[in-house]
Design a protein around this motif. Structure first.
Motif, PDB file in Angstrom:
ATOM      1  N   SER A  24     -32.897 -14.261 -26.259  1.00  0.00           N
ATOM      2  CA  SER A  24     -31.530 -14.414 -25.625  1.00  0.00           C
ATOM      3  C   SER A  24     -30.299 -14.549 -26.485  1.00  0.00           C
ATOM      4  CB  SER A  24     -32.347 -15.078 -24.750  1.00  0.00           C
ATOM      5  OG  SER A  24     -33.568 -15.480 -24.223  1.00  0.00           O
ATOM      6  N   ILE A  25     -30.096 -14.946 -27.678  1.00  0.00           N
ATOM      7  CA  ILE A  25     -29.310 -15.683 -28.498  1.00  0.00           C
ATOM      8  C   ILE A  25     -28.435 -13.735 -27.952  1.00  0.00           C
ATOM      9  CG2 ILE A  25     -28.274 -16.394 -30.431  1.00  0.00           C
ATOM     10  CD1 ILE A  25     -30.188 -18.718 -30.502  1.00  0.00           C
ATOM     11  N   VAL A  26     -29.192 -12.828 -28.931  1.00  0.00           N
ATOM     12  CA  VAL A  26     -28.769 -11.510 -28.920  1.00  0.00           C
ATOM     13  C   VAL A  26     -28.160 -11.448 -27.681  1.00  0.00           C
ATOM     14  CG1 VAL A  26     -29.750  -9.450 -30.115  1.00  0.00           C
ATOM     15  CG2 VAL A  26     -29.891 -11.375 -31.569  1.00  0.00           C
ATOM     16  N   LEU A  27     -29.233 -11.335 -26.743  1.00  0.00           N
ATOM     17  CA  LEU A  27     -28.640 -10.507 -25.951  1.00  0.00           C
ATOM     18  C   LEU A  27     -27.149 -10.955 -25.080  1.00  0.00           C
ATOM     19  CD1 LEU A  27     -31.744  -9.822 -24.034  1.00  0.00           C
ATOM     20  CD2 LEU A  27     -30.654  -7.933 -25.113  1.00  0.00           C
ATOM     21  N   TRP A  28     -27.333 -12.136 -25.124  1.00  0.00           N
ATOM     22  CA  TRP A  28     -26.051 -13.174 -24.623  1.00  0.00           C
ATOM     23  C   TRP A  28     -24.450 -12.466 -25.947  1.00  0.00           C
ATOM     24  CZ3 TRP A  28     -22.884 -17.079 -27.153  1.00  0.00           C
ATOM     25  CH2 TRP A  28     -21.699 -17.363 -26.070  1.00  0.00           C
ATOM     26  N   LEU A  29     -25.322 -12.616 -27.214  1.00  0.00           N
ATOM     27  CA  LEU A  29     -24.053 -12.257 -28.533  1.00  0.00           C
ATOM     28  C   LEU A  29     -23.637 -10.598 -28.183  1.00  0.00           C
ATOM     29  CD1 LEU A  29     -24.682 -14.643 -30.953  1.00  0.00           C
ATOM     30  CD2 LEU A  29     -23.116 -14.421 -29.799  1.00  0.00           C
ATOM     31  N   LEU A  30     -24.710 -10.014 -27.669  1.00  0.00           N
ATOM     32  CA  LEU A  30     -24.751  -8.501 -28.109  1.00  0.00           C
ATOM     33  C   LEU A  30     -23.053  -7.593 -27.655  1.00  0.00           C
ATOM     34  CD1 LEU A  30     -26.313  -6.089 -29.303  1.00  0.00           C
ATOM     35  CD2 LEU A  30     -27.065  -5.966 -26.941  1.00  0.00           C
ATOM     36  N   PRO A  31     -22.795  -8.731 -25.896  1.00  0.00           N
ATOM     37  CA  PRO A  31     -21.646  -7.720 -25.440  1.00  0.00           C
ATOM     38  C   PRO A  31     -20.147  -8.270 -26.443  1.00  0.00           C
ATOM     39  CG  PRO A  31     -22.108  -8.572 -23.514  1.00  0.00           C
ATOM     40  CD  PRO A  31     -23.042  -8.931 -25.042  1.00  0.00           C
ATOM     41  N   LEU A  32     -20.263  -8.574 -27.336  1.00  0.00           N
ATOM     42  CA  LEU A  32     -18.971  -9.496 -27.642  1.00  0.00           C
ATOM     43  C   LEU A  32     -19.082  -9.195 -28.607  1.00  0.00           C
ATOM     44  CD1 LEU A  32     -19.501 -13.910 -26.881  1.00  0.00           C
ATOM     45  CD2 LEU A  32     -17.853 -11.716 -26.271  1.00  0.00           C
ATOM     46  N   ILE A  33     -20.394  -8.984 -29.720  1.00  0.00           N
ATOM     47  CA  ILE A  33     -20.528  -7.952 -31.097  1.00  0.00           C
ATOM     48  C   ILE A  33     -20.009  -6.750 -31.301  1.00  0.00           C
ATOM     49  CG2 ILE A  33     -21.428  -7.238 -33.250  1.00  0.00           C
ATOM     50  CD1 ILE A  33     -23.910  -9.795 -32.079  1.00  0.00           C
ATOM     51  N   ALA A  34     -19.937  -5.662 -30.233  1.00  0.00           N
ATOM     52  CA  ALA A  34     -19.803  -4.517 -29.590  1.00  0.00           C
ATOM     53  C   ALA A  34     -18.144  -4.639 -29.413  1.00  0.00           C
ATOM     54  CB  ALA A  34     -19.986  -4.225 -28.269  1.00  0.00           C
ATOM     55  N   VAL A  35     -17.895  -5.778 -28.838  1.00  0.00           N
ATOM     56  CA  VAL A  35     -15.888  -6.287 -28.625  1.00  0.00           C
ATOM     57  C   VAL A  35     -15.421  -6.086 -30.074  1.00  0.00           C
ATOM     58  CG1 VAL A  35     -14.102  -7.186 -27.778  1.00  0.00           C
ATOM     59  CG2 VAL A  35     -16.153  -6.497 -26.237  1.00  0.00           C
ATOM     60  N   MET A  36     -15.714  -6.721 -30.992  1.00  0.00           N
ATOM     61  CA  MET A  36     -15.475  -7.673 -32.191  1.00  0.00           C
ATOM     62  C   MET A  36     -15.895  -6.130 -32.869  1.00  0.00           C
ATOM     63  SD  MET A  36     -16.554 -11.371 -32.406  1.00  0.00           S
ATOM     64  CE  MET A  36     -15.769 -11.477 -33.720  1.00  0.00           C
ATOM     65  N   ILE A  37     -16.479  -5.406 -32.886  1.00  0.00           N
ATOM     66  CA  ILE A  37     -16.941  -4.271 -34.051  1.00  0.00           C
ATOM     67  C   ILE A  37     -15.836  -3.468 -33.095  1.00  0.00           C
ATOM     68  CG2 ILE A  37     -18.458  -2.411 -34.969  1.00  0.00           C
ATOM     69  CD1 ILE A  37     -20.523  -4.431 -34.612  1.00  0.00           C
ATOM     70  N   THR A  38     -15.654  -2.851 -32.126  1.00  0.00           N
ATOM     71  CA  THR A  38     -14.370  -2.064 -31.408  1.00  0.00           C
ATOM     72  C   THR A  38     -13.219  -2.038 -32.085  1.00  0.00           C
ATOM     73  OG1 THR A  38     -16.793  -1.807 -29.834  1.00  0.00           O
ATOM     74  CG2 THR A  38     -14.273  -0.965 -29.096  1.00  0.00           C
ATOM     75  N   SER A  39     -13.014  -2.895 -31.768  1.00  0.00           N
ATOM     76  CA  SER A  39     -11.477  -3.844 -31.943  1.00  0.00           C
ATOM     77  C   SER A  39     -10.972  -3.241 -33.440  1.00  0.00           C
ATOM     78  CB  SER A  39     -11.072  -5.134 -31.609  1.00  0.00           C
ATOM     79  OG  SER A  39     -12.030  -6.414 -33.602  1.00  0.00           O
ATOM     80  N   ILE A  40     -12.258  -3.124 -34.209  1.00  0.00           N
ATOM     81  CA  ILE A  40     -11.955  -2.724 -35.644  1.00  0.00           C
ATOM     82  C   ILE A  40     -12.479  -1.571 -36.507  1.00  0.00           C
ATOM     83  CG2 ILE A  40     -11.774  -4.460 -36.566  1.00  0.00           C
ATOM     84  CD1 ILE A  40     -15.195  -4.651 -37.782  1.00  0.00           C
ATOM     85  N   ARG A  41     -12.660  -0.192 -34.975  1.00  0.00           N
ATOM     86  CA  ARG A  41     -12.889   0.969 -35.501  1.00  0.00           C
ATOM     87  C   ARG A  41     -11.489   1.653 -34.848  1.00  0.00           C
ATOM     88  NH1 ARG A  41     -17.945   2.022 -34.191  1.00  0.00           N
ATOM     89  NH2 ARG A  41     -19.611   0.717 -33.953  1.00  0.00           N
ATOM     90  N   SER A  42     -11.821   2.548 -35.358  1.00  0.00           N
ATOM     91  CA  SER A  42     -10.762   4.053 -35.805  1.00  0.00           C
ATOM     92  C   SER A  42     -10.815   5.050 -34.439  1.00  0.00           C
ATOM     93  CB  SER A  42     -10.924   4.967 -36.614  1.00  0.00           C
ATOM     94  OG  SER A  42     -11.791   5.437 -36.940  1.00  0.00           O
ATOM     95  N   ILE A  43      -9.695   5.721 -33.979  1.00  0.00           N
ATOM     96  CA  ILE A  43     -10.111   6.071 -32.619  1.00  0.00           C
ATOM     97  C   ILE A  43     -10.811   7.492 -32.897  1.00  0.00           C
ATOM     98  CG2 ILE A  43      -8.049   7.248 -32.870  1.00  0.00           C
ATOM     99  CD1 ILE A  43      -9.627   6.407 -29.490  1.00  0.00           C
ATOM    100  N   GLU A  44     -11.201   8.204 -34.406  1.00  0.00           N
ATOM    101  CA  GLU A  44     -11.932   9.102 -34.384  1.00  0.00           C
ATOM    102  C   GLU A  44     -13.263   9.024 -34.542  1.00  0.00           C
ATOM    103  OE1 GLU A  44      -9.260   8.006 -36.581  1.00  0.00           O
ATOM    104  OE2 GLU A  44      -7.935  10.029 -36.363  1.00  0.00           O
ATOM    105  N   ASP A  45     -13.767   7.582 -34.814  1.00  0.00           N
ATOM    106  CA  ASP A  45     -14.756   7.107 -34.680  1.00  0.00           C
ATOM    107  C   ASP A  45     -15.513   6.935 -32.981  1.00  0.00           C
ATOM    108  OD1 ASP A  45     -17.684   6.083 -35.445  1.00  0.00           O
ATOM    109  OD2 ASP A  45     -16.642   4.168 -36.109  1.00  0.00           O
ATOM    110  N   ILE A  46     -14.371   6.447 -32.938  1.00  0.00           N
ATOM    111  CA  ILE A  46     -14.733   6.507 -31.114  1.00  0.00           C
ATOM    112  C   ILE A  46     -14.702   7.828 -30.129  1.00  0.00           C
ATOM    113  CG2 ILE A  46     -13.786   5.344 -28.535  1.00  0.00           C
ATOM    114  CD1 ILE A  46     -13.102   2.703 -30.119  1.00  0.00           C
ATOM    115  N   ASN A  47     -14.378   8.694 -30.633  1.00  0.00           N
ATOM    116  CA  ASN A  47     -13.797   9.788 -29.930  1.00  0.00           C
ATOM    117  C   ASN A  47     -15.422  10.273 -30.571  1.00  0.00           C
ATOM    118  OD1 ASN A  47     -11.762  10.090 -28.878  1.00  0.00           O
ATOM    119  ND2 ASN A  47     -10.364  10.121 -30.379  1.00  0.00           N
ATOM    120  N   LYS A  48     -15.940   9.798 -31.497  1.00  0.00           N
ATOM    121  CA  LYS A  48     -17.497  10.823 -31.898  1.00  0.00           C
ATOM    122  C   LYS A  48     -18.107  10.603 -31.304  1.00  0.00           C
ATOM    123  CE  LYS A  48     -15.785  11.669 -36.875  1.00  0.00           C
ATOM    124  NZ  LYS A  48     -16.509  11.505 -38.009  1.00  0.00           N
TER     125      LYS A  48
END
Length: 283
Positions: A24-48
């Protein structure tokens, strides 16, 4: 009558609890973790299409700097502070005074006034959209900080008064009567006796109301339209049009917007927990 402690439950219940809790904790934190990781990605990484994998590069400084350089994020944060801090102070101050009057004064209509404060919490705020917007236009407050400040003070008054009244009721009447016998004025009784005793409740209420107002999105769209006044929640939505495919900047902006309430909670954590548990035990 009360739930049985998990330690005293059966073997199956204990095993299920130990398995379900981390999931339950992992499922609750998963969207927050995804946002934090996305905030440090490059645009090339997201486009892939690398949305959940490990980032190929960490653009922490670049992404977070770009949010402030290329957008009005700094102005949005300042606007949120200019709106939230006065609104919290006004709502807490007025509700503490109202809670003291409703808790310690017996007058005609006391119960009905208290019921009105409670009933106001059940009014769907969406139905107030047009009347509140028209009122701010008539008063010349539309698209100003004061429109959101006054509205949030009024809208939060019901919950805050209910919250403070229930805490002040627990103060022994003997303390207040003893002060009155000594000739202490009602204002000094409130300032020197009531407020120090409900300080943990004030801290807990301030944290809750700060979070409510800071995260408000609906009224920020209804009562504000210019970047000079727009708070950070509405400002983030404007990034979607400016950075149509730059999700890393939108995610970085969301993380920045979440920092102030998180810092406030951890700063006031001890007082917050004390305020919520005040009166939970006796003796």
């Amino acid at each position: 009558m009360f739930p049985k402690p998990i330690k005293k439950s059966g073997r199956f219940a204990n095993i299920s609890y130990r398995v379900a809790l981390p999931i339950s904790i992992v499922l609750w934190l998963l969207p927050l973790i995804a946002v934090m990781i996305t905030s440090i990605r490059s645009i090339e990484d997201i486009n892939k299409g690398n949305y959940w994998g490990w980032p190929e590069s960490f653009n922490f400084i670049e992404n977070y700097t770009e949010v402030f350089v290329s957008t009005s994020m700094g102005q949005y944060l300042l606007n949120s502070l200019l709106i939230t801090l006065p609104a919290v102070a006004g709502a807490v101050a007025l509700s503490t005074l109202a809670g003291f009057a409703l808790a310690k004064y017996n007058f005609k209509g006391n119960v009905w006034i208290f019921a009105a404060f409670i009933g106001g919490n059940f009014v769907p705020f969406q139905i107030l959209m047009i009347p509140v917007r028209d009122l701010t236009i008539d008063l010349g407050l539309y698209d100003t900080h004061w429109a959101l400040i006054f509205f949030h003070i009024a809208f939060q008054a019901g919950f805050c008064t209910l919250f403070m009244r229930n805490f002040i009721v627990g103060i022994p009447d003997a303390l207040i009567e003893a002060a009155r016998v000594e000739g202490v004025s009602e204002w000094k009784i409130f300032w020197h006796i009531v407020l120090p005793l409900v300080r943990p409740a004030l801290a807990a209420l301030a944290v809750l109301v700060f979070t409510f107002i800071w995260n408000d999105f609906f009224w920020a769209l209804v009562l504000v339209q210019s970047d000079e006044v727009r708070p950070v929640t509405a400002g983030l939505s404007s990034l979607q049009g400016q950075w149509l495919s730059s999700w890393q900047f939108m995610s970085a902006g969301a993380v920045v917007a979440a920092v102030p309430p998180v810092l406030l909670f951890f700063t006031m954590q001890r007082h917050f927990i004390t305020g919520l548990t005040l009166g939970a035990t006796k003796g």
